[in-house]
Design a protein around this motif. Structure first.
Motif, PDB file in Angstrom:
ATOM      1  N   CYS A 147      39.936  96.979  24.439  1.00 39.58           N
ATOM      2  CA  CYS A 147      41.309  96.535  24.904  1.00 39.58           C
ATOM      3  C   CYS A 147      41.679  96.552  25.897  1.00 39.58           C
ATOM      4  N   HIS A 148      42.807  96.589  26.346  1.00 34.09           N
ATOM      5  CA  HIS A 148      43.175  95.450  28.097  1.00 34.09           C
ATOM      6  C   HIS A 148      45.074  96.042  28.772  1.00 34.09           C
TER       7      HIS A 148
ATOM      8  N   SER B  90      46.398  98.391  29.895  1.00 38.48           N
ATOM      9  CA  SER B  90      46.422  99.400  28.347  1.00 38.48           C
ATOM     10  C   SER B  90      46.350 100.753  29.541  1.00 38.48           C
TER      11      SER B  90
ATOM     12  N   MET C 270      45.269  90.351  19.495  1.00 37.91           N
ATOM     13  CA  MET C 270      45.996  91.296  20.588  1.00 37.91           C
ATOM     14  C   MET C 270      46.272  90.730  20.548  1.00 37.91           C
TER      15      MET C 270
ATOM     16  N   SER D 177      46.795  96.735  23.661  1.00 31.59           N
ATOM     17  CA  SER D 177      47.579  95.714  24.862  1.00 31.59           C
ATOM     18  C   SER D 177      48.621  95.747  25.586  1.00 31.59           C
ATOM     19  N   LYS D 178      48.571  96.286  26.851  1.00 27.74           N
ATOM     20  CA  LYS D 178      49.917  96.457  28.002  1.00 27.74           C
ATOM     21  C   LYS D 178      50.729  97.189  27.487  1.00 27.74           C
TER      22      LYS D 178
ATOM     23  N   VAL E 291      45.473  87.861  26.475  1.00 26.85           N
ATOM     24  CA  VAL E 291      45.421  88.906  27.460  1.00 26.85           C
ATOM     25  C   VAL E 291      44.087  89.667  28.335  1.00 26.85           C
TER      26      VAL E 291
END
Length: 567
Positions: free
Chosen positions: A339-340, A342, A294, A318-319, A143
């Motif tokens: 957090c990625h 998102s 993740m 994530s996403k 991620v």
């Protein structure tokens, strides 16, 4: 001397890890939000530096200190002195202290309590625990891109790139941080008590005492167990003053007695925390102290900690899109970690918030009445209404701010942009009132850059960079400013009265917003009045839908529609 503390027992089988009768926790707020990277506040020998400072300040007619006195005695600028007072106010333990509720224009006339200021200055020598590596590097790589547009650029920079605390690090667990902070207090306890003590009139200076009022100020740094005593005076949780007559002045206690009892209690607390951490490592993984893998993270992986003393931790989203409302949060503080890709909405009144290690995300926080810290983030849009904001070691981020104090910018930052606050939800103004944020003051574009190197991390720094100033922010081009619309997931359930952004927009942004709205109205009008046959209108409508769909996928916003549909 107080009797030794015996472990608690039960009538059943003996607990292999008995809980001590009294557990001391460090207050996290001063360590999380109260450390300032100003070299003149960091002393090699805090007692030697602060004892004469205390004596000078004690000669004042009151026990309160304003920013002018701080600037003169510490030889720092008026901006930095004001920052010291405002930062101290944001992490005070006593909600009844007049500085907590002071209006911005009254901060100097109210001033800070001398003893709180001394403790605040003492902990500026604290070194944070180094971030840990994630337990699953492959999941992180999935991620978080391994390269950045800045990586080649940074390699050609001055030694500053060596002191960058890499954003791909992960925060220490709450238990590790707690043990580290409590160990610092254990090591420095004798010095801290000596700074709070008072000599006994007519006695040797080697036999100082601690008054009940002085002991209460230790509440700036420590608190007793989870259930322990929020709202209960600190002195009532310790044996020295617990049975004092409230109508009579309590008898001061020898510092040596307080020191011995606290040292013993801290030692047993540290032992308890260590055993608890080992049991958690050896047992099934659960709770907010554990990493969230993740690759498997979802909005449901982020859970509120059961203790009201601990923050609600949202980790590893994530996403996806993720929503928390006031009814979902039992805590007064939140940490959004790693957090990625998102969109995260926390639509609740808060006291404190931390955003750490996030990338390619949009994060919307409800009003934060004390302080927000955003650290080690890349390409993140953050929308915040808060009393104060600190930004550290971030890249290519945009901050839409409604803040009552100057944003603090520190560390190694690159291409940060700021803009006025740009959203609302139905209960926003109610939540702002609850935590004490006013919409008539917004200092979003008055960033205060301080040290480019954080002296509180545990990394070694190249010589000559400690006094460098952090890169400041730039204003977002008004032509790029847009309102951010928060979906109404719970239509009919909201009772709030907010219908628009409560923070007034500066003229340039308001003009740009009105121009965009006029352009949109004109385009709608042209499309409605276009002399097209019915089949041509359908072709035009189909083409617009195609372009809109392509934009949804290219921008990643298609995921929000899926999440809304799923809800």
């Amino acid at each position: 001397m107080a009797d030794p503390i015996e472990p608690s027992t039960s009538s059943g089988d003996p607990d292999p890890n008995p809980i001590p009768a009294t557990i001391i926790h460090p207050r996290r707020e001063p360590f999380d939000h109260g450390l300032l990277p100003i070299q003149k506040l960091i002393f090699n020998d805090p007692v030697e530096a602060l004892t004469p400072l205390k004596q000078k300040l004690a000669s004042f007619s009151t026990q309160r200190v304003d920013s002018a006195a701080v600037a003169g005695l510490l030889q720092i600028s008026s901006d930095h002195a004001r920052l010291v007072i405002e930062t101290l106010a944001s992490v005070l333990h006593s909600e009844i202290d007049p500085l907590v509720a002071a209006r911005p224009v009254d901060v100097d006339s109210v001033g800070a309590d001398l003893r709180d200021l001394i403790l605040f200055l003492y902990i500026q020598s604290y070194k944070r625990l180094l971030p840990r590596s994630h337990k699953d590097p492959a999941a992180v790589a999935d991620v978080w891109p391994s390269t950045s547009a800045f990586d080649g650029y940074l390699s050609a920079l001055s030694p500053l790139q060596l002191v960058r605390s890499n954003s791909r690090r992960f925060m220490p667990s709450p238990t590790d941080e707690e043990v580290h902070q409590l160990s610092f207090l254990q090591k420095h306890l004798a010095n801290i008590l000596s700074l709070l003590s008072e000599p006994v009139e007519g006695e040797s200076e080697e036999s100082p005492v601690l008054t009940m009022e002085g002991f209460e100020h230790l509440g700036f740094l420590i608190q007793f167990d989870d259930k322990g005593s929020e709202g209960v005076p600190l002195s009532q949780a310790a044996p020295f003053f617990a049975n004092s007559d409230p109508d009579m002045p309590a008898v001061p206690v020898p510092v040596s007695q307080v020191h011995d009892w606290l040292l013993q209690t801290i030692a047993s607390s540290l032992e308890h925390f260590t055993e608890k951490a080992l049991a958690k490592e050896n047992g099934p993984s659960s709770g907010s102290d554990q990493d969230v893998t993740m690759a498997d993270a979802s909005p449901r992986s982020a859970k509120a900690s059961p203790s009201v003393r601990s923050p609600c931790i949202i980790e590893g989203v994530s996403k996806s899109s993720y929503v928390k409302q006031a009814s979902d949060i039992n805590n007064s503080s939140v940490k959004v970690i790693n957090c990625h890709d998102s969109t995260i909405y926390i639509l609740a009144p808060l006291r404190y918030a931390v955003i750490y290690g996030c990338s390619d995300a949009t994060i919307v926080l409800g009003p934060v009445g004390k302080a927000v810290r955003v650290e080690h983030c890349e390409r993140v849009h953050v929308i915040i209404a808060a009393k104060r904001v600190c930004i550290a070691n971030c890249r290519e981020c945009v901050f839409f701010l409604g803040v009552n104090q100057r944003p603090l910018v520190l560390g190694d930052n690159h291409k940060l942009q700021v803009a006025p606050y740009n959203t609302y939800y139905s209960q926003l103004e109610e939540h702002m009132t609850e935590v004490g944020i006013v919409s008539t003051i917004n200092r979003w574009d008055e960033a205060l850059p301080v040290g480019a190197v954080d002296p509180h991390d545990s990394l070694s720094h190249p010589a000559g960079v400690s006094d460098a100033q952090a890169e400041s922010t730039t204003r977002l081009d008004p032509d790029q400013f847009t309102n951010f619309l928060i979906p109404n997931w719970f239509e009919g359930a909201s009772t709030g009265s907010t219908k628009d952004n409560p923070f007034p927009l500066p003229d340039a942004y308001l003009t740009s917003q009105q121009r965009n709205q006029n352009n949109l109205s004109e385009i709608k009008q042209i499309l409605r009045e276009a002399p097209l046959e019915e089949n041509r209108k359908k072709e035009l409508s189909s083409a617009l839908h195609v372009y809109f769909r392509d934009w949804l996928y290219a921008s990643g916003n298609i995921r929000q529609l899926y999440c809304l549909q799923g809800d």
